[in-house]
Motif scaffolding. Structure first.
Motif, PDB file in Angstrom:
ATOM      1  N   HIS A   1     -48.546  56.797 -11.116  1.00  0.00           N
ATOM      2  CA  HIS A   1     -48.614  56.184 -12.811  1.00  0.00           C
ATOM      3  C   HIS A   1     -49.697  55.361 -12.972  1.00  0.00           C
ATOM      4  N   LEU A   2     -50.700  55.466 -12.688  1.00  0.00           N
ATOM      5  CA  LEU A   2     -52.197  55.474 -13.030  1.00  0.00           C
ATOM      6  C   LEU A   2     -52.430  57.045 -13.529  1.00  0.00           C
ATOM      7  N   GLN A   3     -51.798  58.111 -12.885  1.00  0.00           N
ATOM      8  CA  GLN A   3     -52.517  59.165 -13.639  1.00  0.00           C
ATOM      9  C   GLN A   3     -51.837  58.729 -14.997  1.00  0.00           C
ATOM     10  N   GLN A   4     -51.031  58.219 -15.171  1.00  0.00           N
ATOM     11  CA  GLN A   4     -50.097  58.649 -16.040  1.00  0.00           C
ATOM     12  C   GLN A   4     -50.754  57.633 -17.795  1.00  0.00           C
ATOM     13  N   GLN A   5     -51.572  56.175 -17.271  1.00  0.00           N
ATOM     14  CA  GLN A   5     -51.367  55.715 -17.446  1.00  0.00           C
ATOM     15  C   GLN A   5     -52.813  55.972 -18.146  1.00  0.00           C
ATOM     16  N   SER A   6     -53.725  57.206 -17.243  1.00  0.00           N
ATOM     17  CA  SER A   6     -54.722  57.248 -17.659  1.00  0.00           C
ATOM     18  C   SER A   6     -54.454  58.888 -19.216  1.00  0.00           C
ATOM     19  N   GLU A   7     -53.520  59.380 -18.978  1.00  0.00           N
ATOM     20  CA  GLU A   7     -53.058  60.750 -20.044  1.00  0.00           C
ATOM     21  C   GLU A   7     -52.825  59.833 -20.803  1.00  0.00           C
TER      22      GLU A   7
END
Length: 169
Positions: free
Chosen positions: A29-35
Motif C-alpha cells: 500500500h505504501l509503495q502504491q501510494q508513493s508511486e
C-alpha cells in the motif's frame, strides 16, 4: 501434551503468517501510494514545463517579429499585414502568459507582464508607421523591448530548468 505443543505451534505459525501478510500488504500500500504521488508529480511537472516552454516560444517569436518589423519603420515600408502580424504575435504571447500564470510566482508574473506591456507599447508605433510612413527608426523602442525580453526569457529559463534539474536528481 504433544497435541498442546502442536496446537501452540500451529497458532504461532498462523499468527506469524497473518502478521507477515499484514506487513506485506501495508508495505505494498505504501509503495502504491508513493508511486501514485510520483505519477501525479510527473504529470503536473510535465504540464508546467510544457506550458512554460510554450510561453517561452511565444516570447521568442514576439521578439523576432517585433525586431524584424521594427527595422521596417525607418524605411517607411510597414504594411497593414505587418501591423496585423505584430498584434497577433502580441495576443499569442498574452494568451500563453495567461495560461502559464498558474505556474509562476508573483514576482515572475510581474516581470513577464512588464515584458508583455513593453511589447504592447510598441503596437501603436507600428500602426502610426503604417499610416504616416515617415517615422524615424529611433521612435521604435528596440533597446527597451530587448531588455524586457531578456528579463522575461531569463525568468522562464530558470523556471523551466529548475524543476528539470531537481527531477533528474
Amino acid at each position: 501434551m504433544v497435541s498442546d505443543i502442536l496446537i501452540t505451534a500451529a497458532i504461532g505459525g498462523t499468527v506469524g503468517a497473518v502478521v507477515t501478510a499484514a506487513a506485506s500488504l501495508f508495505q505494498t500500500h505504501l509503495q502504491q501510494q508513493s508511486e501514485n504521488i510520483r505519477w501525479h508529480a510527473e504529470f503536473y511537472l510535465e504540464r508546467k514545463v510544457e506550458s512554460l516552454m510554450d510561453l517561452h516560444a511565444a516570447l521568442e517569436h514576439a521578439k523576432l517579429i517585433y525586431i524584424e518589423k521594427g527595422l521596417k519603420i525607418g524605411y517607411g515600408t510597414v504594411t497593414k499585414e505587418d501591423v496585423d502580424e505584430v498584434i497577433s504575435v502580441w495576443q499569442r504571447f498574452e494568451q500563453k502568459l495567461n495560461q502559464a500564470s498558474v505556474f509562476l510566482t508573483n514576482d515572475q508574473q510581474q516581470i513577464l507582464s512588464e515584458t508583455l506591456d513593453k511589447f504592447h507599447e510598441a503596437n501603436p508605433i507600428f500602426n502610426q508607421a503604417y499610416e504616416e510612413r515617415n517615422m524615424a527608426p529611433s521612435d521604435f523602442a528596440r533597446r527597451e523591448i530587448l531588455d524586457k525580453y531578456r528579463e522575461g526569457s531569463e525568468v522562464l529559463k530558470e523556471e523551466i530548468n529548475g524543476p528539470i534539474k531537481e527531477f533528474s536528481n
